[in-house]
Design an enzyme around this catalytic site. Structure first.
Site, PDB file in Angstrom:
ATOM      1  N   ASP A  26      -9.078  -4.045   4.815  1.00  0.00           N
ATOM      2  CA  ASP A  26      -7.950  -3.545   4.040  1.00  0.00           C
ATOM      3  C   ASP A  26      -8.457  -2.961   2.731  1.00  0.00           C
ATOM      4  OD1 ASP A  26      -8.281  -5.615   2.255  1.00  0.00           O
ATOM      5  OD2 ASP A  26      -6.397  -6.608   2.700  1.00  0.00           O
TER       6      ASP A  26
ATOM      7  N   GLU B 258      -1.728  -1.893   4.305  1.00  0.00           N
ATOM      8  CA  GLU B 258      -3.012  -1.219   4.078  1.00  0.00           C
ATOM      9  C   GLU B 258      -4.123  -1.859   4.886  1.00  0.00           C
ATOM     10  OE1 GLU B 258      -2.751  -4.405   0.845  1.00  0.00           O
ATOM     11  OE2 GLU B 258      -1.393  -3.109   1.978  1.00  0.00           O
TER      12      GLU B 258
END
Length: 367
Positions: free
Chosen positions: A218, A261
């Site tokens: 991420d 994300e």
């Protein structure tokens, strides 16, 4: 479908009445073309459809299909006769379709650039035919083996219309499938599609006794990106990072947006050591990436966790292990990969040193 075939049948009767002299030859050619048109509508992939067109034109008119190009909203697919030189026709396709880079061409069939398999040809004898459907534009490039007549043109156009209709239908089917499997922002698989893919790949790895690894990453401090540049800026970052990763992994790897994300990838036939090396290369590329937005450049970093499928084919544990490694990467200061390459190599060196000491001890005792 039946109405379409009826229209083809009536049109074929008129065309073949002019092209072929005897009623026997006319009937045989008409039956061949009708069978090929029916076969086109039974194919389930663009490559199969175009292969059928190639067989049809060679079978009926003796034409050698040189290349078939299908331009869709999402890109340009190319079927290329493997006996032909790729570079020359590729230059023509790039010019005709106003393509910026040859990398944007997706080849539907294998092509080996081996001189022993290639035939000489002259571009002066190259002809092309076009047809447009609502969601695609098709062009056939061909090398005729006999003089072209208006009647031959008519046959080719009939075949091309049938082919384009079949391709258009396949594109619609693919669009429906993509809507259920693809994340609309990044173009990656979504989480649900990833889970389906992971089950299949894990079962295949177990069956063939091949390694399988995953990496999860991420983007570090992504909330601050949204706070600084707004959600449009954050979306641009997600799109550019996912594009970069897709360009630097293999076509057989499966890349998905896991949530927010966070991203994850399946790496078939890949052990953990290679997966860690790949993850570290991607980490460096993300670190070096400049993402233009509103006359500014956004920079981000990413933290990676890597895991390999173990005995028992426990895919839940596989994802949990990758997630655990990702958490450790965050704790280790972010912009890193866990387990790390240095740590892994040190462990290997320690094992080698221990083995060397054991060998030396045994040799001393024997002496």
């Amino acid at each position: 479908m039946n109405k379409t075939l009826d229209r083809f049948s009536h049109r074929l009767s008129d065309v073949f009445g002019l092209v072929f002299g005897s009623s026997l030859h006319r009937s045989q050619a008409q039956n061949k073309l009708a069978r090929h048109i029916v076969a086109l509508n039974e194919k389930t992939s663009p490559a199969e459809i175009i292969n059928e067109v190639a067989d049809c034109l060679k079978d009926i008119l003796g034409y050698r299909l040189f290349a078939f190009v299908n331009k869709k909203n999402a890109g340009v697919d190319v079927w290329l006769d493997p006996r032909m030189y790729k570079t020359s026709i590729e230059d023509i396709i790039i010019k005709d379709f106003q393509i910026m880079d040859a990398k944007d061409l997706v080849y539907l069939n294998a092509h080996e650039d081996q001189d022993a398999c290639l035939e000489k040809f002259s571009l002066d004898s190259l002809v092309h035919y076009d047809h447009k459907e609502e969601n695609c534009y098709s062009r056939i490039y061909m090398m005729p083996s006999r003089p072209i007549t208006l009647f031959h043109d008519d046959v080719v156009n009939i075949v091309l219309r049938g082919c384009s209709a079949a391709l258009s239908r396949q594109i619609k089917i693919q669009q429906l499938q993509n809507a259920a499997a693809i994340d609309p922002l990044t173009g990656c698989y979504n989480r649900r599609a990833f889970e389906v893919q992971l089950k299949g790949h894990a079962a295949g790895a177990d069956r063939h006794k091949n390694p399988l690894s995953v990496f999860m990453f991420d983007l570090d401090h992504f909330k601050s990106v949204n706070d600084t540049y707004g959600h449009l800026g954050g979306d641009e970052v997600l799109k550019e990072v996912s594009r970069l990763v897709r360009q630097n992994i293999r076509t057989e790897d499966v890349f998905a947006r896991y949530g927010g994300e966070e991203f994850i990838a399946i790496l078939p036939k890949t052990d953990k050591t290679y997966a860690i090396e790949l993850a570290d290369r991607l980490r460096q590329k993300i670190f070096a990436l400049n993402i233009p937005f509103n006359h500014l450049n956004i920079r981000v970093t990413a933290s990676f966790g890597v895991a390999q499928l173990g005995a028992g084919v426990d895919i839940v544990k596989l994802v949990e292990d990758a997630d655990s490694m990702l958490y450790k990467a965050k704790l280790n200061g972010r912009n890193t990969v866990m387990p790390g390459l240095i740590k892994l190599h040190r462990n290997e060196d320690a094992q080698s040193l221990t083995q060397a000491k054991k060998s030396l001890f045994c040799t001393t005792l024997q002496g």
